[in-house]
Enzyme design. Structure first.
Site, PDB file in Angstrom:
ATOM      1  N   GLU A 259      -2.882  81.109  48.354  1.00  0.00           N
ATOM      2  CA  GLU A 259      -1.475  80.818  48.757  1.00  0.00           C
ATOM      3  C   GLU A 259      -0.630  80.160  47.885  1.00  0.00           C
ATOM      4  O   GLU A 259      -0.075  78.687  47.909  1.00  0.00           O
ATOM      5  CB  GLU A 259      -0.928  80.495  50.208  1.00  0.00           C
ATOM      6  N   PRO A 260      -0.856  80.606  46.571  1.00  0.00           N
ATOM      7  CA  PRO A 260       0.071  79.809  45.096  1.00  0.00           C
ATOM      8  C   PRO A 260       1.335  79.881  45.413  1.00  0.00           C
ATOM      9  O   PRO A 260       2.040  80.911  46.005  1.00  0.00           O
ATOM     10  CB  PRO A 260      -0.564  80.474  44.264  1.00  0.00           C
ATOM     11  N   GLY A 261       2.128  78.858  45.066  1.00  0.00           N
ATOM     12  CA  GLY A 261       3.549  78.969  44.745  1.00  0.00           C
ATOM     13  C   GLY A 261       3.871  78.674  43.365  1.00  0.00           C
ATOM     14  O   GLY A 261       4.011  79.552  42.556  1.00  0.00           O
ATOM     15  N   ARG A 298      12.928  67.184  40.247  1.00  0.00           N
ATOM     16  CA  ARG A 298      11.397  66.792  39.804  1.00  0.00           C
ATOM     17  C   ARG A 298      11.160  65.845  39.097  1.00  0.00           C
ATOM     18  O   ARG A 298      10.543  64.729  39.415  1.00  0.00           O
ATOM     19  CB  ARG A 298      10.600  68.081  39.545  1.00  0.00           C
ATOM     20  N   TYR A 302       9.399  62.801  41.399  1.00  0.00           N
ATOM     21  CA  TYR A 302       8.001  62.485  41.378  1.00  0.00           C
ATOM     22  C   TYR A 302       7.801  62.432  39.731  1.00  0.00           C
ATOM     23  O   TYR A 302       6.425  62.701  39.485  1.00  0.00           O
ATOM     24  CB  TYR A 302       7.218  63.198  42.074  1.00  0.00           C
ATOM     25  N   CYS A 328      25.870  59.813  39.723  1.00  0.00           N
ATOM     26  CA  CYS A 328      26.417  58.594  39.401  1.00  0.00           C
ATOM     27  C   CYS A 328      25.337  57.595  40.000  1.00  0.00           C
ATOM     28  O   CYS A 328      25.349  56.802  41.181  1.00  0.00           O
ATOM     29  CB  CYS A 328      27.461  58.322  40.173  1.00  0.00           C
ATOM     30  N   GLU A 329      23.888  57.668  39.527  1.00  0.00           N
ATOM     31  CA  GLU A 329      23.007  56.906  39.741  1.00  0.00           C
ATOM     32  C   GLU A 329      21.824  57.071  38.534  1.00  0.00           C
ATOM     33  O   GLU A 329      22.357  58.022  37.829  1.00  0.00           O
ATOM     34  CB  GLU A 329      22.146  57.407  40.808  1.00  0.00           C
ATOM     35  N   TYR A 356       9.891  74.684  42.828  1.00  0.00           N
ATOM     36  CA  TYR A 356      10.246  73.466  43.198  1.00  0.00           C
ATOM     37  C   TYR A 356      11.610  72.824  42.443  1.00  0.00           C
ATOM     38  O   TYR A 356      11.676  71.735  42.393  1.00  0.00           O
ATOM     39  CB  TYR A 356       9.366  72.251  43.531  1.00  0.00           C
TER      40      TYR A 356
HETATM   41  C1  LIG Z   1       3.298  74.031  49.195  1.00  0.00           C
HETATM   42  C2  LIG Z   1       2.096  74.635  49.658  1.00  0.00           C
HETATM   43  C3  LIG Z   1       1.399  75.558  48.711  1.00  0.00           C
HETATM   44  C4  LIG Z   1       1.797  75.864  47.424  1.00  0.00           C
HETATM   45  O1  LIG Z   1       1.249  74.979  46.559  1.00  0.00           O
HETATM   46  P1  LIG Z   1       1.671  75.210  45.032  1.00  0.00           P
HETATM   47  O2  LIG Z   1       1.034  73.830  44.396  1.00  0.00           O
HETATM   48  O3  LIG Z   1       2.885  75.382  44.747  1.00  0.00           O
HETATM   49  O4  LIG Z   1       0.556  76.087  44.602  1.00  0.00           O
HETATM   50  C5  LIG Z   1       0.323  76.357  49.533  1.00  0.00           C
HETATM   51  N1  LIG Z   1      -0.098  76.142  50.782  1.00  0.00           N
HETATM   52  C6  LIG Z   1       0.548  75.211  51.578  1.00  0.00           C
HETATM   53  C7  LIG Z   1       0.386  74.840  52.955  1.00  0.00           C
HETATM   54  C8  LIG Z   1       1.766  74.644  50.992  1.00  0.00           C
HETATM   55  O5  LIG Z   1       2.228  73.764  51.776  1.00  0.00           O
END
Ligand SMILES: *Cc1c(COP(=O)(O)O)cnc(C)c1O
Length: 405
Positions: A259-261, A298, A302, A328-329, A356
């Site tokens: 499940e990549p984001g 980001r 972090y 303004c910070e 993100y």
């Molecule tokens: C955020 C998240 C991801 C994706 O993470 P990436 O680092 O963006 O690939 C996958 N699974 C779960 C459960 C998440 O909360």
């Protein structure tokens, strides 16, 4: 995408602006499926919290992707974008039993990450196919905010609580169809993945009706030229073999899920902003831009470092600049960064702005959120208009005129 394309888009759609390259999303998707082509049943669920624009969801749906969601609203957006409910996974943390039941009623695969809700859900819905999220306690990932597998992390059910978990499942006659883990972002070392995979296999041996194993995500993407990244091809080779062996041992061809984001969308995105002012002080040259952490949080949130290019003058002599926002910070994108010579009005491109970035944008300082454009087949498609004054007022209710304190 060439600098001239980006300049043209910022001219056409205004600044600041998010731009996403459809080809890059597609090539990342194909790269991952190719790396795991030896696995018979592979499924990729795009973690949509990274970038949740409906057009991006549709694009990935068209490539064959499923969806990983963390809230009922994300589920609803996914359904709206055309995903069949069975292609949506729901992997929340700390949500109510009511929300889980609502999502289940939509036909979506639910994933439960704590024993209390698992027991309550199982008692009410004994035969529902449920996935459970395990915390393998593998310390992985770039920093404390994005590493979620460690011992005191709030995510998942500790592997040390497996006996308790098994007892609950037996008592409630729950139907456990999948085991899931997600150890955090920015995992460099594929050995960490392989080690965590063994823990997942160990957990899987406790359940006999599994259909899938979900390895989550956390692939590290490069943030600048020659930066390190997860070696997907190497991981594909090693983990596919290990997974296939496990399926033989288990006696069933399970589905392998990722499940990549970030991996799918980070590098596809660029954030364009204009230099409003160059401020020379005794020690630093500041470049103040027409944006801030309200649009791209980001670096302040972090400490992530986004590569910055001056696309109005890409070949100019490099000088050192501190690039700052208008909030303004303290609002710093980069300290003493080498960028080709800047003048007021130049357009900067922030790389890796797909994941993100827009999805964390806000209206802080009552600024509008910017527009988003998808670059596809050599053309820019507006996929979200920038906000207007009406958007700031929407849902606000002024006091009746006669009311006074
Ligand atoms: C955020 C998240 C991801 C994706 O993470 P990436 O680092 O963006 O690939 C996958 N699974 C779960 C459960 C998440 O909360």
């Amino acid at each position: 995408m060439q600098p001239k394309d980006l300049l043209q888009l910022s001219e056409q759609f205004g600044s600041p602006l998010y731009v996403y390259d459809a080809d890059k999303i597609k090539s990342q998707y194909n790269r991952l499926t190719k790396a795991f082509s030896k696995v018979e049943k592979l499924r990729i669920n795009y973690a949509m919290k990274a970038l949740s624009n409906v057009a991006i969801l549709q694009l990935l749906e068209g490539m064959g992707s499923g969806l990983d969601t963390v809230s009922i609203q994300e589920v609803q957006l996914g359904l709206h974008a055309g995903y069949a409910p069975e292609r949506i996974f729901y992997t929340p943390n700390g949500v109510s039993l009511e929300e889980i039941e609502e999502v289940y009623a939509l036909g979506v695969q639910i994933n439960i990450d704590n024993l209390s809700i698992l027991e309550q859900f199982g008692a009410k819905h004994p035969n529902v196919p449920v996935c459970i999220r395990i915390n393998p306690h593998v310390m992985a990932g770039g920093n404390a905010n994005i590493s979620v597998g460690h011992i005191d992390s709030k995510f998942g059910i500790s592997v040390h609580q497996l006996p308790h978990l098994v007892r609950i499942v037996e008592n409630t006659k729950m139907n456990i169809v999948g085991i899931h883990m997600h150890t955090g972002s920015d995992i460099l070392d594929i050995e960490v993945f392989l080690y965590a995979a063994e823990i997942l296999f160990d957990a899987a041996r406790h359940f006999k009706d599994l259909e899938f194993l979900d390895f989550g995500s956390g692939f590290k993407v490069p943030y600048k030229k020659d930066d390190i990244e997860t070696d997907i091809e190497e991981l594909g080779k090693k983990l596919s073999k290990r997974f296939n062996d496990f399926c033989v041992e288990y006696g069933k061809n399970l589905t392998l899920i990722f499940e990549p984001g970030k991996f799918l969308v980070s590098e596809a995105g660029q954030f364009l902003a204009k230099v409003n002012v160059i401020k020379q002080t005794t020690s630093t040259v500041f470049a103040g831009i027409d944006s801030g952490f309200n649009h791209l949080i980001r670096p302040m949130f972090y400490g992530s470092s986004h590569h910055i290019e001056n696309i109005s003058n890409p070949k100019g002599k490099e000088r050192f600049y501190s690039v700052v926002g208008y909030i303004c910070e303290t609002d710093t994108f980069a300290n003493n960064r080498r960028i080709s010579e800047l003048k007021e009005g130049d357009i900067l491109s922030f790389k890796n702005a797909g994941a993100y970035c827009y999805s964390m944008a806000s209206n802080y300082n009552s600024r509008y959120r910017p527009a988003e454009v998808l670059w596809m087949n050599g053309k820019g498609h507006l996929i979200r208009a920038h906000e207007t004054f009406e958007d700031l007022l929407k849902n606000q209710i002024p006091l009746p005129v006669q009311e006074k304190v």
